[in-house]
Design a protein around this motif. Sequence first.
Motif, PDB file in Angstrom:
ATOM      1  N   SER A  89      -1.245  -1.707  -3.773  1.00  0.00           N
ATOM      2  CA  SER A  89      -2.471  -2.466  -3.552  1.00  0.00           C
ATOM      3  C   SER A  89      -2.769  -2.587  -2.071  1.00  0.00           C
ATOM      4  O   SER A  89      -1.871  -2.784  -1.247  1.00  0.00           O
ATOM      5  CB  SER A  89      -2.329  -3.880  -4.158  1.00  0.00           C
ATOM      6  OG  SER A  89      -3.477  -4.661  -3.936  1.00  0.00           O
ATOM      7  N   ASP A  90      -4.043  -2.482  -1.723  1.00  0.00           N
ATOM      8  CA  ASP A  90      -4.527  -2.784  -0.377  1.00  0.00           C
ATOM      9  C   ASP A  90      -4.797  -4.280  -0.323  1.00  0.00           C
ATOM     10  O   ASP A  90      -5.728  -4.773  -0.972  1.00  0.00           O
ATOM     11  CB  ASP A  90      -5.791  -1.984  -0.087  1.00  0.00           C
ATOM     12  CG  ASP A  90      -6.282  -2.158   1.337  1.00  0.00           C
ATOM     13  OD1 ASP A  90      -5.597  -2.856   2.110  1.00  0.00           O
ATOM     14  OD2 ASP A  90      -7.334  -1.606   1.681  1.00  0.00           O
ATOM     15  N   LEU A  91      -3.961  -5.007   0.419  1.00  0.00           N
ATOM     16  CA  LEU A  91      -3.986  -6.469   0.410  1.00  0.00           C
ATOM     17  C   LEU A  91      -3.891  -6.969  -1.031  1.00  0.00           C
ATOM     18  O   LEU A  91      -2.945  -6.632  -1.723  1.00  0.00           O
ATOM     19  CB  LEU A  91      -5.230  -6.980   1.133  1.00  0.00           C
ATOM     20  CG  LEU A  91      -5.318  -6.636   2.631  1.00  0.00           C
ATOM     21  CD1 LEU A  91      -6.583  -7.216   3.254  1.00  0.00           C
ATOM     22  CD2 LEU A  91      -4.101  -7.125   3.387  1.00  0.00           C
ATOM     23  N   LEU A  92      -4.867  -7.738  -1.503  1.00  0.00           N
ATOM     24  CA  LEU A  92      -4.764  -8.324  -2.850  1.00  0.00           C
ATOM     25  C   LEU A  92      -5.682  -7.640  -3.855  1.00  0.00           C
ATOM     26  O   LEU A  92      -5.940  -8.178  -4.933  1.00  0.00           O
ATOM     27  CB  LEU A  92      -5.109  -9.818  -2.784  1.00  0.00           C
ATOM     28  CG  LEU A  92      -4.326 -10.662  -1.773  1.00  0.00           C
ATOM     29  CD1 LEU A  92      -4.701 -12.130  -1.903  1.00  0.00           C
ATOM     30  CD2 LEU A  92      -2.834 -10.483  -1.940  1.00  0.00           C
ATOM     31  N   ALA A  93      -6.122  -6.437  -3.533  1.00  0.00           N
ATOM     32  CA  ALA A  93      -7.139  -5.774  -4.349  1.00  0.00           C
ATOM     33  C   ALA A  93      -6.722  -5.572  -5.797  1.00  0.00           C
ATOM     34  O   ALA A  93      -7.570  -5.594  -6.708  1.00  0.00           O
ATOM     35  CB  ALA A  93      -7.508  -4.428  -3.730  1.00  0.00           C
ATOM     36  N   GLU A  94      -5.431  -5.370  -6.062  1.00  0.00           N
ATOM     37  CA  GLU A  94      -4.970  -5.072  -7.423  1.00  0.00           C
ATOM     38  C   GLU A  94      -4.399  -6.285  -8.147  1.00  0.00           C
ATOM     39  O   GLU A  94      -3.808  -6.141  -9.225  1.00  0.00           O
ATOM     40  CB  GLU A  94      -3.923  -3.957  -7.374  1.00  0.00           C
ATOM     41  CG  GLU A  94      -4.442  -2.646  -6.801  1.00  0.00           C
ATOM     42  CD  GLU A  94      -5.658  -2.127  -7.547  1.00  0.00           C
ATOM     43  OE1 GLU A  94      -5.666  -2.213  -8.792  1.00  0.00           O
ATOM     44  OE2 GLU A  94      -6.606  -1.653  -6.886  1.00  0.00           O
TER      45      GLU A  94
ATOM     46  N   LEU B 194       0.819  -1.204   0.000  1.00  0.00           N
ATOM     47  CA  LEU B 194       0.000   0.000   0.000  1.00  0.00           C
ATOM     48  C   LEU B 194       0.856   1.259   0.000  1.00  0.00           C
ATOM     49  O   LEU B 194       0.422   2.322  -0.449  1.00  0.00           O
ATOM     50  CB  LEU B 194      -0.924  -0.015   1.223  1.00  0.00           C
ATOM     51  CG  LEU B 194      -2.041   1.033   1.290  1.00  0.00           C
ATOM     52  CD1 LEU B 194      -2.962   0.920   0.081  1.00  0.00           C
ATOM     53  CD2 LEU B 194      -2.839   0.865   2.569  1.00  0.00           C
TER      54      LEU B 194
ATOM     55  N   VAL C 196      -9.428 -13.510   2.032  1.00  0.00           N
ATOM     56  CA  VAL C 196      -9.444 -13.213   0.594  1.00  0.00           C
ATOM     57  C   VAL C 196      -8.375 -13.968  -0.175  1.00  0.00           C
ATOM     58  O   VAL C 196      -8.466 -14.111  -1.395  1.00  0.00           O
ATOM     59  CB  VAL C 196      -9.290 -11.696   0.334  1.00  0.00           C
ATOM     60  CG1 VAL C 196     -10.476 -10.938   0.899  1.00  0.00           C
ATOM     61  CG2 VAL C 196      -7.996 -11.160   0.935  1.00  0.00           C
TER      62      VAL C 196
ATOM     63  N   TYR D 131      -7.356 -16.296  -4.723  1.00  0.00           N
ATOM     64  CA  TYR D 131      -6.267 -16.095  -5.683  1.00  0.00           C
ATOM     65  C   TYR D 131      -5.267 -17.247  -5.659  1.00  0.00           C
ATOM     66  O   TYR D 131      -4.147 -17.115  -6.147  1.00  0.00           O
ATOM     67  CB  TYR D 131      -5.539 -14.790  -5.366  1.00  0.00           C
ATOM     68  CG  TYR D 131      -6.422 -13.573  -5.492  1.00  0.00           C
ATOM     69  CD1 TYR D 131      -6.544 -12.893  -6.704  1.00  0.00           C
ATOM     70  CD2 TYR D 131      -7.165 -13.113  -4.407  1.00  0.00           C
ATOM     71  CE1 TYR D 131      -7.361 -11.783  -6.820  1.00  0.00           C
ATOM     72  CE2 TYR D 131      -7.989 -12.003  -4.514  1.00  0.00           C
ATOM     73  CZ  TYR D 131      -8.085 -11.345  -5.726  1.00  0.00           C
ATOM     74  OH  TYR D 131      -8.903 -10.246  -5.837  1.00  0.00           O
TER      75      TYR D 131
ATOM     76  N   GLU E  38      -7.977 -10.661 -11.566  1.00  0.00           N
ATOM     77  CA  GLU E  38      -8.953 -11.630 -11.080  1.00  0.00           C
ATOM     78  C   GLU E  38      -8.667 -13.049 -11.549  1.00  0.00           C
ATOM     79  O   GLU E  38      -9.067 -14.013 -10.889  1.00  0.00           O
ATOM     80  CB  GLU E  38     -10.359 -11.209 -11.522  1.00  0.00           C
ATOM     81  CG  GLU E  38     -10.855  -9.929 -10.844  1.00  0.00           C
ATOM     82  CD  GLU E  38     -12.268  -9.579 -11.254  1.00  0.00           C
ATOM     83  OE1 GLU E  38     -12.852 -10.333 -12.074  1.00  0.00           O
ATOM     84  OE2 GLU E  38     -12.794  -8.567 -10.764  1.00  0.00           O
TER      85      GLU E  38
END
Length: 313
Positions: free
Chosen positions: A230-235, A204, A260, A264, A238
């Motif tokens: 990225s905030d955790l795995l947000a970016e 982040l 989460v 992934y 998919e």
Amino acid sequence: MDWLKIGIRTQKEAEEIFSALLMEAGARGVSIEGDNAACAKDGLPWDYLDEEVLAKVPFCVTAFFPCDGNEQKILSDVKERVRQVKGMNLGVPLGSLEIITQTVCEQDWENAWKAYFKPVKISDFVVIKPTWEQYSAAQDDVVIEIDPGMAFGTGNHETTRMCVRFLEEYIEPGMTVIDAGCGSGILSIAAAKFGAKKVFALDLDPVAIEVTEDNAKRNRCGGEIEVRQSDLLAEVPEDVQADIVVANIIADVVIALNKVAQGYMKRNGMYICSGIIDSRLDDVRKSLEEMKFKVIQILEDGEWRAIACKYRG
């Protein structure tokens, strides 16, 4: 640029709590210092002292914030966060919680800690070498050359060493790896040097992103490592299904990530968690088991724990 240095006097058991507090307040880097007046030993910083000495020494968790006109606002925010922690029943000694401030020139800060950052072998194969030091590599050495700048991570911390040991054991050529909270990029670079085909390095902190990119290129891993803020795995795209997810952060963030990470990961993929103080091990393990992870191995180094587990799907 000048930096506002904020220190919180505490105890070793509360190191993780106040490191996280300062990072959440926007710190550009966190370090742990012993009380030099109480334990000076040939001028060495706290992490060069004997464990017997450390047990008796109050810690000062320090952080650096840019001097951009918001210094008073930042200091007030830190004081409020400390006040809230003081009112919680966390079950660990917190120390005096005295807050100390100082304005530091960036050049002075760099020179102060660079004097103690030397090449160090942190696992069976991996050697962390600062860019300004010389090192004669042995035949089997995997040398990672870094300049952490203002990002967190020199490789000397117990949590990093345990993650590297797990990567040595579980990574295979051609794998896809996600490094959640890449810091200065050590784990991402280690994964690439161990043969990972693709590594997503996430953080982040924009400073960590810049430093990881520079270190990846410096180690000729820029082609394998994709760095994203990225905030955790947000970016993470998919469609990515990783063989290994590694998270060297803190217990509360690991627990949040557990919910989460499985989205992934390949079935039977490995999930490596570190940054876990011993008192939080059961909390993290319970969360992992609830999320269909099977704990395979736990490493211990001092008060810190790292867990390797398999996602059963």
